[in-house]
Design a protein around this motif. Sequence first.
Motif, PDB file in Angstrom:
ATOM      1  N   GLN A   1       1.202  -3.124  43.035  1.00  0.00           N
ATOM      2  CA  GLN A   1       2.307  -2.930  43.969  1.00  0.00           C
ATOM      3  C   GLN A   1       1.877  -2.196  45.231  1.00  0.00           C
ATOM      4  O   GLN A   1       2.615  -2.154  46.217  1.00  0.00           O
ATOM      5  CB  GLN A   1       3.457  -2.185  43.288  1.00  0.00           C
ATOM      6  CG  GLN A   1       3.221  -0.697  43.052  1.00  0.00           C
ATOM      7  CD  GLN A   1       2.533  -0.410  41.732  1.00  0.00           C
ATOM      8  OE1 GLN A   1       2.006  -1.323  41.096  1.00  0.00           O
ATOM      9  NE2 GLN A   1       2.532   0.838  41.304  1.00  0.00           N
TER      10      GLN A   1
ATOM     11  N   MET B   1       1.770 -11.000  41.007  1.00  0.00           N
ATOM     12  CA  MET B   1       1.591  -9.549  41.091  1.00  0.00           C
ATOM     13  C   MET B   1       0.590  -9.163  42.178  1.00  0.00           C
ATOM     14  O   MET B   1      -0.322  -8.360  41.974  1.00  0.00           O
ATOM     15  CB  MET B   1       1.155  -8.989  39.726  1.00  0.00           C
ATOM     16  CG  MET B   1       2.135  -9.302  38.617  1.00  0.00           C
ATOM     17  SD  MET B   1       1.592  -8.779  36.983  1.00  0.00           S
ATOM     18  CE  MET B   1       2.021  -7.040  37.076  1.00  0.00           C
TER      19      MET B   1
ATOM     20  N   PRO C   1      11.246  -3.391  42.646  1.00  0.00           N
ATOM     21  CA  PRO C   1      10.131  -3.717  41.739  1.00  0.00           C
ATOM     22  C   PRO C   1      10.389  -4.947  40.872  1.00  0.00           C
ATOM     23  O   PRO C   1       9.429  -5.572  40.400  1.00  0.00           O
ATOM     24  CB  PRO C   1       9.996  -2.460  40.868  1.00  0.00           C
ATOM     25  CG  PRO C   1      10.571  -1.363  41.691  1.00  0.00           C
ATOM     26  CD  PRO C   1      11.697  -2.013  42.452  1.00  0.00           C
TER      27      PRO C   1
ATOM     28  N   TYR D   1       6.786  -0.497  37.533  1.00  0.00           N
ATOM     29  CA  TYR D   1       5.753  -1.484  37.820  1.00  0.00           C
ATOM     30  C   TYR D   1       4.769  -1.594  36.650  1.00  0.00           C
ATOM     31  O   TYR D   1       4.320  -2.678  36.295  1.00  0.00           O
ATOM     32  CB  TYR D   1       4.986  -1.093  39.083  1.00  0.00           C
ATOM     33  CG  TYR D   1       5.758  -1.268  40.370  1.00  0.00           C
ATOM     34  CD1 TYR D   1       5.970  -2.528  40.905  1.00  0.00           C
ATOM     35  CD2 TYR D   1       6.255  -0.172  41.068  1.00  0.00           C
ATOM     36  CE1 TYR D   1       6.662  -2.698  42.099  1.00  0.00           C
ATOM     37  CE2 TYR D   1       6.940  -0.326  42.259  1.00  0.00           C
ATOM     38  CZ  TYR D   1       7.147  -1.593  42.766  1.00  0.00           C
ATOM     39  OH  TYR D   1       7.834  -1.761  43.941  1.00  0.00           O
TER      40      TYR D   1
ATOM     41  N   PHE E   1       8.615  -8.559  40.722  1.00  0.00           N
ATOM     42  CA  PHE E   1       7.391  -8.882  39.994  1.00  0.00           C
ATOM     43  C   PHE E   1       7.671  -9.329  38.563  1.00  0.00           C
ATOM     44  O   PHE E   1       6.743  -9.740  37.855  1.00  0.00           O
ATOM     45  CB  PHE E   1       6.433  -7.694  40.006  1.00  0.00           C
ATOM     46  CG  PHE E   1       5.857  -7.423  41.373  1.00  0.00           C
ATOM     47  CD1 PHE E   1       5.034  -8.353  41.988  1.00  0.00           C
ATOM     48  CD2 PHE E   1       6.137  -6.249  42.042  1.00  0.00           C
ATOM     49  CE1 PHE E   1       4.490  -8.120  43.249  1.00  0.00           C
ATOM     50  CE2 PHE E   1       5.599  -6.003  43.300  1.00  0.00           C
ATOM     51  CZ  PHE E   1       4.779  -6.937  43.906  1.00  0.00           C
TER      52      PHE E   1
ATOM     53  N   VAL F   1       5.350   4.406  45.992  1.00  0.00           N
ATOM     54  CA  VAL F   1       5.368   3.469  44.868  1.00  0.00           C
ATOM     55  C   VAL F   1       4.580   3.997  43.680  1.00  0.00           C
ATOM     56  O   VAL F   1       4.770   3.550  42.553  1.00  0.00           O
ATOM     57  CB  VAL F   1       4.817   2.086  45.275  1.00  0.00           C
ATOM     58  CG1 VAL F   1       5.751   1.400  46.223  1.00  0.00           C
ATOM     59  CG2 VAL F   1       3.427   2.200  45.880  1.00  0.00           C
TER      60      VAL F   1
ATOM     61  N   ARG G   1      -3.186   0.021  42.290  1.00  0.00           N
ATOM     62  CA  ARG G   1      -2.262  -0.788  41.495  1.00  0.00           C
ATOM     63  C   ARG G   1      -1.654  -1.917  42.325  1.00  0.00           C
ATOM     64  O   ARG G   1      -1.563  -1.832  43.537  1.00  0.00           O
ATOM     65  CB  ARG G   1      -1.171   0.092  40.880  1.00  0.00           C
ATOM     66  CG  ARG G   1      -1.727   1.039  39.815  1.00  0.00           C
ATOM     67  CD  ARG G   1      -0.635   1.808  39.100  1.00  0.00           C
ATOM     68  NE  ARG G   1      -1.228   2.678  38.071  1.00  0.00           N
ATOM     69  CZ  ARG G   1      -1.468   2.293  36.828  1.00  0.00           C
ATOM     70  NH1 ARG G   1      -1.144   1.066  36.443  1.00  0.00           N
ATOM     71  NH2 ARG G   1      -2.017   3.123  35.956  1.00  0.00           N
TER      72      ARG G   1
END
Length: 366
Positions: free
Chosen positions: A322, A305, A22, A87, A25, A81, A320
């Motif tokens: 991710q 992102m 993660p 995140y 990002f 995730v 989201r």
Amino acid sequence: MSHTSPTLNPPGTTFVARWLWPLRFLLILTIPLSLFDALRFGQASQMPNLFAFWPVFVMYGILTAIDYLVGKDTSQPAENVRTISLYRWIALAALPVQLLSLWWGLLVFTTANFNWIGQAGWILSVGAVSGTLAITVAHELIHKPTRLEQWVGGVLLSSVCYGGFKIEHVYGHHVNVSTPLDASSAKLGQTVYTFIPQAVWHNMRNAWRLEAKRLKKREFPWWRNEVLLWSMSSVLFALVAFAFFGWVGVVFFIGQSIVAFCELEAINYVEHYGLTRQRTENGYERVRPEHSWNSSYRLMNWFLMNLARHSDHHSYASRRYQELRHFEDAPQLPGGYGAMVMLSFCPPLWFRIIHPRIPPHVRQTK
């Protein structure tokens, strides 16, 4: 048309997948560092006015070139995730970073030995940083259900005088995207130069209209108006700038805001140019991945992102960042967002490269 995307696991071990992967990002939080480099290089070279433009060169020159060298990433996100709260906190961390970079940018603007060219360059650079950091993260947060994420998204937008985006984007753009009703969906043959002022003017007005409609429907008092709230937050930012730095501070704050939201609308231009949804008996067809341009360039998606996985975002707005997927059958941009924004400012070249890539079944007619 059917859209299916396999789900893959993140690379490496469970520890890497949950805690290290993660962190890619976090790159978006490093963008303001280019402002520090600009001042340092300007002082070392005794050319502060030239290096005032350094952050823009970094974002739209150096990173764009590296983006091409790194190449594409069409892998799909992992199923687990959703369980990784890291995140979410990366996105929330943008608020203190944005506030600090704004304050420091204002301090430099009022104390550095810039001439008018350097001052213009510094406003352009800070605005580009704000547009990339504050608006990109706010775009993610305003779609989320928690009060904290909504609030942070609103404050980030207020820091660039574009708080109405919080309302218009969700309840205007996402409803009417790729139709003549949406001012943020560029028409076939329209240039970015006519698109940006049109989009800014319409979206600011439409935010007030949509919020007035919501208040009337729910019988809320006038002071519950969200656009008013975030507009007053922008006024507060301007008052703080005035209190510490006078009218020069206000000029800087408004200037960087204009650059930031114009950068946003330039990206909107790239994201939906020339695409249309078909009209049906009940309005317009449902939004699908082919109604937004997709870009799979790895580095720019890490810095933004996954914003360039825009096809999935518009199909499933609450997903989201991710978790956003790559759709191969969506219209594909030939480069990352940095390259595409620069290309859009040369309309003949933009038309020549993009028009052949528009799928016939979603292509607008002039």
